[in-house]
Design an enzyme around this catalytic site. Structure first.
Site, PDB file in Angstrom:
ATOM      1  N   GLU A  45       0.814  -1.215   0.000  1.00  0.00           N
ATOM      2  CA  GLU A  45       0.000   0.000   0.000  1.00  0.00           C
ATOM      3  C   GLU A  45       0.848   1.266   0.000  1.00  0.00           C
ATOM      4  O   GLU A  45       0.516   2.248  -0.652  1.00  0.00           O
ATOM      5  CB  GLU A  45      -0.959   0.006   1.197  1.00  0.00           C
ATOM      6  CG  GLU A  45      -2.033  -1.081   1.153  1.00  0.00           C
ATOM      7  CD  GLU A  45      -2.959  -0.970  -0.054  1.00  0.00           C
ATOM      8  OE1 GLU A  45      -2.964   0.076  -0.722  1.00  0.00           O
ATOM      9  OE2 GLU A  45      -3.663  -1.947  -0.330  1.00  0.00           O
ATOM     10  N   TYR A 128      -6.629   6.404   3.844  1.00  0.00           N
ATOM     11  CA  TYR A 128      -6.699   5.366   2.821  1.00  0.00           C
ATOM     12  C   TYR A 128      -5.975   4.091   3.259  1.00  0.00           C
ATOM     13  O   TYR A 128      -6.535   2.992   3.218  1.00  0.00           O
ATOM     14  CB  TYR A 128      -6.117   5.851   1.481  1.00  0.00           C
ATOM     15  CG  TYR A 128      -5.836   4.675   0.593  1.00  0.00           C
ATOM     16  CD1 TYR A 128      -6.864   4.066  -0.113  1.00  0.00           C
ATOM     17  CD2 TYR A 128      -4.569   4.081   0.554  1.00  0.00           C
ATOM     18  CE1 TYR A 128      -6.650   2.915  -0.853  1.00  0.00           C
ATOM     19  CE2 TYR A 128      -4.345   2.940  -0.178  1.00  0.00           C
ATOM     20  CZ  TYR A 128      -5.384   2.362  -0.882  1.00  0.00           C
ATOM     21  OH  TYR A 128      -5.174   1.218  -1.588  1.00  0.00           O
ATOM     22  N   ASP A 146      -9.618   6.196  -2.749  1.00  0.00           N
ATOM     23  CA  ASP A 146      -8.422   6.612  -3.484  1.00  0.00           C
ATOM     24  C   ASP A 146      -8.869   7.262  -4.793  1.00  0.00           C
ATOM     25  O   ASP A 146     -10.055   7.529  -4.988  1.00  0.00           O
ATOM     26  CB  ASP A 146      -7.514   5.395  -3.733  1.00  0.00           C
ATOM     27  CG  ASP A 146      -8.100   4.485  -4.790  1.00  0.00           C
ATOM     28  OD1 ASP A 146      -9.343   4.489  -4.968  1.00  0.00           O
ATOM     29  OD2 ASP A 146      -7.329   3.779  -5.463  1.00  0.00           O
TER      30      ASP A 146
END
Length: 355
Positions: A45, A128, A146
Site C-alpha cells: 500500500e 486510505y 483513493d
DNA sequence: AAGACGGGGGA
DNA sequence: TCCCCAGTCTT
C-alpha cells in the site's frame, strides 16, 4: 424541449454484488493479493500510493525479497532503504516506511496494530492506507477512498463535488462506507479500485460493456468525460541547478547529502550551485565552492540544460566537470558512488558520464 | 484549505 | 503537452 433520462436505481445490495461478481472474473493476479499478512499488505500500500501498479510492482518484489519481515526492514539503515526506493519518487514514503518498521518492532514487538484507528496513528499511514490494511487483513468495515474510488463513484452517482476538497473527502468516504460489503470489506475495496483502474479509467473508460451501464448517472447523461471534477491547477516553480562533478587525480569525487526539507530529502547529489536564472556559471563561483587552490579545468558537460519535471518544480540542470589535481579529503571513490541513493537525474548522469 | 512531494506512462 | 497514478504530511 426537456430531455427525459432513465437511470436504474440501485437496491441495497446491487452495487456490491455487481462489483464483486465482476471482480472475481476480472481481477489481476498480483503478489500482495496472495496474502493477508499485514506487513506485506502495508508494504504494497505504501509503494502504491500515487503510483501505478506497473511502476510499483518490481519495487514490491525487491523489498519483499530484501526485507521478508518487518524485523529485517527495521534492522536496515535508512540509506539502504532509500537506495532500494531510488527511482520511485515521493521519498518521504521510504523514510516513513523505515521509521514505522522500527516503531512497530520496538513498541509492538513486530506485530502491526489490528484496527483502523491504531493503524492510522503510524507515520505514513493515512485514512486510505489504514482502511486498506484494516479491511484486507482484519475484515474491518472501513471503505477506502483513493483516486479510483473518487472517479467511479463520481461517475456512477453523478457527484460533481470537486474531488480535491475537504468536503469531497468526507462525502465520498460516507458514500463508499454506505455501499461497503460489511462481511467482505477487503474484497469490496479491492474490487472498487480494480474496477476504476481497468474499466472506469480516466481516459476512454470501457462504458459499452460496463456492469453499471443502466445505473451510471454520468453515462446516461453524457457526462462521463466531465467527471470527476477537479479544481485548481498547481503552479510550477522553475529552478536552475548547476552540479559540480569533481574528478580528482585519485579517482574520487564529491557528494553531499540533501538534509533539508524539500525535494529529495536524505538523497545524495554532487555539490550544487543554484541560480536564480538560466545564466552560465563563471569560474569564480565554482572556485568559491571549494577551498582549493588547484582547479585544472572546468568544462560544461551539457550545453543545453536538462529539463527535469517534478510535480511542483521544473528543474533546469547543468553538469560541470571540475578536474583537479588535489586529493579531496572527504572524497567518495568513484567506484563506490553507486551505493548511495540519488535522484533519477543524477543516476542518469552517472550512467552517461564515463568517469 | 492549500501546498509540497517524484517519476513515469498514456493520449 | 497535460493528466493521473491503491495519498500523506506540513503549513
Amino acid at each position: 424541449m426537456q430531455e427525459v433520462i432513465f437511470v436504474r436505481i440501485f437496491t441495497s445490495m446491487n452495487f456490491s454484488k455487481l462489483l464483486i461478481d465482476w471482480y472475481q472474473l476480472n481481477k489481476r493476479a498480483l503478489p500482495w493479493r496472495k496474502t493477508t499478512n499485514p506487513y506485506a499488505v502495508w508494504l504494497s500500500e505504501i509503494i502504491l500510493q500515487q503510483t501505478r501498479i506497473d511502476q510499483g510492482l518490481s519495487y514490491y518484489e525487491k523489498f519483499i525479497e530484501t526485507f521478508p519481515t518487518v524485523f529485517d526492514l527495521a534492522k536496515a539503515d535508512e540509506e539502504t532503504v532509500l537506495k532500494l526506493w531510488q527511482g520511485l519518487g515521493y521519498y518521504s514514503r521510504a523514510r516513513n516506511l523505515h521509521h514505522t518498521a522500527k516503531f512497530v518492532v520496538e513498541h509492538f514487538n513486530g506485530t502491526f496494530p489490528d484496527n483502523y484507528k491504531e493503524l492510522k496513528k503510524l507515520k505514513g499511514i493515512g485514512d486510505y492506507t489504514a482502511s486498506a490494511i484494516a479491511s484486507i487483513c482484519y475484515d474491518e468495515p472501513q471503505a477506502v477512498v483513493d483516486g479510483n474510488v473518487f472517479r467511479v463513484l463520481s461517475r456512477v452517482f453523478g457527484i460533481e463535488t470537486p474531488i480535491n476538497t475537504t468536503q469531497a473527502a468526507k462525502e465520498f468516504k460516507t458514500l463508499a462506507q454506505s455501499l461497503l460489503d460489511q462481511t467482505n470489506p477487503g474484497e469490496f475495496n479491492q474490487a472498487l479500485m480494480e474496477f476504476g483502474a481497468t474499466q472506469c479509467k480516466p481516459q476512454k473508460p470501457l462504458c459499452s460493456g460496463c456492469i453499471f451501464k443502466d445505473h451510471c448517472i454520468a453515462f446516461n447523461t453524457g457526462k462521463v468525460t466531465l467527471l470527476p471534477i477537479k479544481t485548481s491547477k498547481l503552479k510550477v516553480r522553475n529552478r536552475y541547478f548547476n552540479y559540480l562533478v569533481v574528478v580528482s587525480a585519485n579517482e574520487k569525487t564529491l557528494l553531499e547529502k540533501r538534509t533539508q526539507n524539500g525535494i529529495w530529502k536524505n538523497l545524495y547529489q554532487f555539490p550544487l550551485i543554484e541560480k536564480e536564472n538560466n545564466s552560465i556559471l563563471n569560474t569564480a563561483e565554482i572556485e568559491d565552492v571549494f577551498d582549493i587552490t588547484k582547479i585544472e579545468s572546468v568544462t560544461l558537460f551539457n550545453e543545453k540544460p536538462i529539463q527535469h519535471k517534478l510535480s511542483h518544480q521544473h528543474l533546469h540542470i547543468r553538469f560541470w566537470i571540475v578536474n583537479t589535481d588535489m586529493i579531496p579529503k572527504d572524497g567518495y571513490a568513484i567506484s563506490e558512488i553507486n551505493k548511495y541513493p540519488v535522484p533519477v537525474v543524477i543516476q542518469n548522469f552517472i550512467e552517461r558520464f564515463s568517469f
